[in-house]
Design an enzyme around this catalytic site. Structure first.
Site, PDB file in Angstrom:
ATOM      1  N   LYS A 220    -107.906  38.854 -38.981  1.00 43.93           N
ATOM      2  CA  LYS A 220    -109.330  38.775 -38.672  1.00 43.93           C
ATOM      3  C   LYS A 220    -110.026  37.748 -39.552  1.00 43.93           C
ATOM      4  CE  LYS A 220    -111.272  41.288 -42.116  1.00 43.93           C
ATOM      5  NZ  LYS A 220    -111.908  42.321 -42.821  1.00 43.93           N
ATOM      6  N   THR A 221    -109.655  37.682 -40.819  1.00 43.47           N
ATOM      7  CA  THR A 221    -110.311  36.713 -41.689  1.00 43.47           C
ATOM      8  C   THR A 221    -110.020  35.308 -41.197  1.00 43.47           C
ATOM      9  OG1 THR A 221    -109.907  38.242 -43.494  1.00 43.47           O
ATOM     10  CG2 THR A 221    -110.678  36.062 -44.073  1.00 43.47           C
TER      11      THR A 221
ATOM     12  N   ASP B 207    -118.877  40.288 -41.677  1.00 41.66           N
ATOM     13  CA  ASP B 207    -117.540  40.812 -41.939  1.00 41.66           C
ATOM     14  C   ASP B 207    -117.650  42.296 -42.301  1.00 41.66           C
ATOM     15  OD1 ASP B 207    -114.866  40.829 -42.219  1.00 41.66           O
ATOM     16  OD2 ASP B 207    -114.792  39.767 -44.131  1.00 41.66           O
ATOM     17  N   GLU B 208    -116.611  43.050 -42.063  1.00 38.27           N
ATOM     18  CA  GLU B 208    -116.578  44.481 -42.421  1.00 38.27           C
ATOM     19  C   GLU B 208    -117.791  45.233 -41.876  1.00 38.27           C
ATOM     20  OE1 GLU B 208    -113.870  45.405 -43.642  1.00 38.27           O
ATOM     21  OE2 GLU B 208    -113.143  44.118 -45.261  1.00 38.27           O
TER      22      GLU B 208
ATOM     23  N   GLN C  59    -111.127  51.656 -40.241  1.00 38.07           N
ATOM     24  CA  GLN C  59    -111.086  51.402 -41.683  1.00 38.07           C
ATOM     25  C   GLN C  59    -112.422  51.677 -42.365  1.00 38.07           C
ATOM     26  OE1 GLN C  59    -108.647  48.069 -43.225  1.00 38.07           O
ATOM     27  NE2 GLN C  59    -108.412  47.485 -41.089  1.00 38.07           N
TER      28      GLN C  59
ATOM     29  N   ARG D  64    -101.462  48.987 -45.645  1.00 32.48           N
ATOM     30  CA  ARG D  64    -101.383  47.976 -46.706  1.00 32.48           C
ATOM     31  C   ARG D  64     -99.948  47.475 -46.856  1.00 32.48           C
ATOM     32  NH1 ARG D  64    -105.535  46.222 -45.964  1.00 32.48           N
ATOM     33  NH2 ARG D  64    -105.486  47.725 -44.277  1.00 32.48           N
TER      34      ARG D  64
END
Length: 781
Positions: A60-61, A246-247, A277, A630
């Site tokens: 995504k980044t 973002d987020e 998340q 992770r």
DNA sequence: CGGCATTTATTTTTT
DNA sequence: ATAAATGCCG
């Protein structure tokens, strides 16, 4: 930079040097190379609202940065017309770096790429007067906030034992997160002994007189300005043609309002996030924001990024299995085209220490290369815990075996006592009327200026409408304090006069001035004379602080930035295992991940369940999902039957999340401690038996837990061992004749849980796990 | 005012 | 168990 950060995305973005050197390549856009169709769509859908639902490890980044580059390269927007918001400075920095990297050398700054807070400061400084502040307002840290609130609580005549300032701070923070000014707090909200609202209003008034804002204010004030001054809002609306967030799942109500207000004109807002998340509900994040996106922004395009580039299929399968238990989610299905990889490993331990010991050994195994794996660097491994107190057993263990580790997310540099003290000195030296800073250091180091003297100073200051420093000066000159206090205060004031003059003169560098301040104030000496074990470290930190000053033009500039930046990066070369909380691990990835402490009550946390019920469990489950995702290659989940909690022993059941792991993605391990110190014979038999019996999914553990807790486990050392097969226990009674594969025939002379004491016919006596022996009659001859 | 004793809480954390 | 934070006394 740390090697573990989204390394895959970097690899994929690799563009041949020749192409990079050519600048804009003909017909092509290198930043689009290697993007999958979904990512490509996310990059190219520039107009209108876009929700990019990006699962863990889906790049995504990368898509986000490519989108920015696309906006710029196609000439759709100029850098200053793009508003790009992140939550942390780290994320902002990283994005800046990546955009710069993708653009090649023409790195035109993106002035509006930053955190919510830093962007708000920028805006607020321009319009401070609209909310009754001056543009040079100071930003309070938590300490200042608490100190201030304490005064207000005392003034209100409330017992601060029963109603602590911390609690009020939390309450006010929560209100601000919801964008509630004191007037907007619903009438009848009787929080904080019914005085919450009054104290909140008093606090805000006090901040105004101090020309200060706390973190919540930064957003709240800007939202207020936008709401009450359409002309100002209009200006920004027109300015920001494209907005990226973002987020998004972590936004609170105030941030949501801020975004909606700004996006209303062009409606080109692209929010990136993952509802699965969302783990910050407890500090005001509203999952609802992301769940409601399509309703909030009409005609929104929703793009799901579901191809995962990070983890093996088993790890992904395990994570997906767990998160599927949540009801309130938008629903994504992560997939990968990878086919390799081990299953997620699951192991139970007797207690927390054994868990730490076992993980320590496993880490060493990985370092040396185990199970056909190549040696793995400690840098590539992480232990992710639910609560920071779990870190301790690992630190203890790693210290004794000499395994280098780093704890991530401890107290941050600028939050440390000595750093805040030092900065308070700088603050007063820079602006003499910074009362909060003055209060902080007036008696640090001890100068004999106690509560009483400070109260007198306060009174004089308030009565005459002057700063605390001026009030002190007045008192020293006119008398009114004890001789000792007067003398010491006089020395301090002289000091500030000198230091302030030096700053104004601008002859000495700000670094020299800072050193002089710390030296002459006696602050350095104070720690030199301190004989607590932390003192040397604190002196070290002060040196580091002075060194950090080098990056700034002057003290003002330093203080300006520091309140928003919480740096923490003191990387050194040694390879270390990372220990951090699950929260701290969000956004990171590691080849090898350990997830210890999966026990009901600890994870999911009892408190979370008590306070938020089902929603709490769901947030904990998302935390489990974050934890598993992770891991790139190896993921090991573990739990302990017994754990020391606040001094006493407590036994617990395996986490409910363990039963939610899809068995086909899990390999159940048996801890080596099970073999009762006997020979290794039969180990593989044992393992197989357990796997087939689906032990973690069976009631075996539950029975064990129930039985042990009923017995009241106060001396766990008495009976180390774990019952995997509960049946085995009841099979034998004292005196039974039994047979052991390796040791032959014998008689049972003692039973301890699942372990039998056996006297063998060949002469030896041994303790053996019950499942290793069979009744002698069953042995075929 | 400062030092020692007692008390009390103890998920997660950024800005 | 433990640390941090108060309270009391010299």
């Amino acid at each position: 930079m740390s090697s573990w950060e989204e390394s895959d995305a970097f690899k994929e973005a690799a563009v041949p040097l020749s192409q990079q050197a050519m600048g804009a390549p003909r017909g092509g856009s290198p930043y689009m190379d290697g993007l999958n169709p979904a990512q490509r769509e996310a990059v190219e859908t520039l107009q209108g609202p876009v929700l990019m639902l990006a699962g863990a490890g889906t790049g995504k980044t990368r898509a986000l940065t490519a989108r920015i580059v696309h906006l710029l390269r196609t000439g759709t927007a100029r850098p200053n017309e793009i508003l790009a918001v992140t939550f942390t400075n780290k994320a902002a920095r990283e994005m800046k770096m990546r955009v710069g990297g993708m653009l090649g050398e023409m790195v035109e700054g993106m002035p509006w790429l930053g955190t919510f807070h830093s962007l708000c400061v920028k805006i607020l400084r321009r319009h401070a007067e609209l909310v009754g502040l001056k543009s040079n307002f100071t930003i309070l840290d938590t300490d200042d906030q608490i100190r201030l609130l304490k005064q207000l609580i005392a003034a209100e005549g409330i017992d601060d034992k029963r109603w602590p300032a911390r609690m009020l701070a939390g309450l006010i923070d929560a209100w601000k997160n919801r964008a509630w000014t004191p007037e907007r707090v619903p009438a009848g909200d009787d929080a904080f002994n019914g005085k919450g609202q009054i104290l909140y209003a008093a606090y805000q008034a006090r901040l105004k007189t101090l020309n200060a804002a706390d973190f919540g204010d930064l957003l709240l004030h800007v939202v207020t300005i936008f709401q009450e001054h359409p002309d100002v809002l209009d200006q920004y609306r027109r300015w920001f043609k494209y907005i990226l967030v973002d987020e998004y799942q972590d936004t609170n109500v105030a941030q949501y309002l801020w975004l909606r207000l700004l996006a209303a004109e062009h409606k080109n807002i692209c929010c990136v996030g993952d509802d699965d998340q969302s783990i910050y509900g407890w500090r005001g994040a509203e999952v609802g924001n992301i769940l409601r996106f399509e309703k909030d922004f009409e005609g929104a395009t929703v793009i799901k990024l579901e191809q995962n580039y990070r983890s093996t299929p088993h790890i992904l399968g395990a994570a997906s299995g767990v998160i599927a238990g949540n009801k309130t989610r938008l629903g994504k299905t992560l997939w990968t085209d990878r086919t390799d990889g081990d299953k997620v490993r699951l192991i139970g331990h007797w207690d927390g220490e054994e868990e730490a010991r076992w993980i320590g050994e496993e880490i060493e195994n990985y370092q040396h290369g185990t199970r056909g794996l190549d040696p793995i660097s400690a840098d590539s491994m992480a232990i992710l815990v639910r609560a920071s107190h779990q870190m301790r057993s690992f630190e203890d263990r790693f210290l004794t075996i000499g395994l280098p580790y780093r704890v991530i997310g401890g107290p941050r540099f600028y939050e440390r006592l000595e750093i805040r003290d030092a900065m308070a000195y700088f603050r007063v030296a820079v602006s003499n009327d910074d009362g909060l800073a003055f209060e902080r250091i007036v008696n640090t180091p001890k100068r004999g200026i106690g509560d009483k003297a400070q109260q007198t100073i306060n009174t004089v200051a308030r009565e005459n409408g002057i700063s605390l420093l001026e009030a002190s000066r007045h008192l020293v000159e006119q008398g009114g304090l004890s001789a000792k206090a007067r003398k010491e205060l006089g020395i301090l004031i002289d000091g500030f006069d000198r230091w302030s003059a030096a700053i104004r003169a601008g002859v000495d560098s700000h670094i020299e001035i800072a050193e002089v301040i710390l030296e002459e104030s006696g602050y350095v000496e104070y720690w030199q004379n301190d004989k607590t074990p932390e003192a040397p470290g604190r002196l070290e930190n002060l040196k580091e602080l002075v060194k950090a000053l080098e990056q700034f033009e002057n003290l003002q500039g330093f203080l300006e930035h520091v309140s928003l930046i919480m740096e923490n990066e003191t990387e050194d070369a040694t390879e270390k295992v990372s220990i951090m909380t699950l929260h701290g691990a969000k956004g990171l990835e590691f080849p090898v991940v350990f997830l210890p402490g999966w026990e009901d009550g600890l994870f999911p946390s009892q408190r979370s369940m008590d306070e938020s019920g089902q929603a709490g469990v769901e947030e904990e489950r998302r935390l489990a999902y974050v934890g598993i995702t992770r891991a790139e290659e190896q993921c090991t989940i573990s739990f302990a039957a017994n754990r020391r909690v606040y001094g006493s022993w407590q036994s617990s059941m395996p986490s409910r999340f363990i039963d939610e792991l899809p068995p086909e993605h899990v390999e159940v391990l048996t801890p080596p401690g099970l073999y009762g110190g006997g020979s290794g014979y039969g180990a593989s038999d044992m393992e197989e038996k357990v796997v087939n019996a689906d032990a973690y999914n069976s009631p075996g553990w539950r029975r064990m837990a129930a039985r042990t807790s009923a017995r009241g486990l106060s001396q766990p050392s008495e009976a180390k061992g774990i019952v995997i097969d509960a049946q085995a226990v009841s099979t034998f009674t004292l005196g039974d004749r039994v047979h052991h594969k390796a040791l032959g025939f014998g008689a049972v002379v003692g039973i301890e849980g699942d372990k039998l004491s056996i006297v063998f016919e060949n002469g030896g006596a041994k303790k053996v796990v019950a499942s290793f022996v069979t009744p002698a009659d069953d042995v075929p001859f």
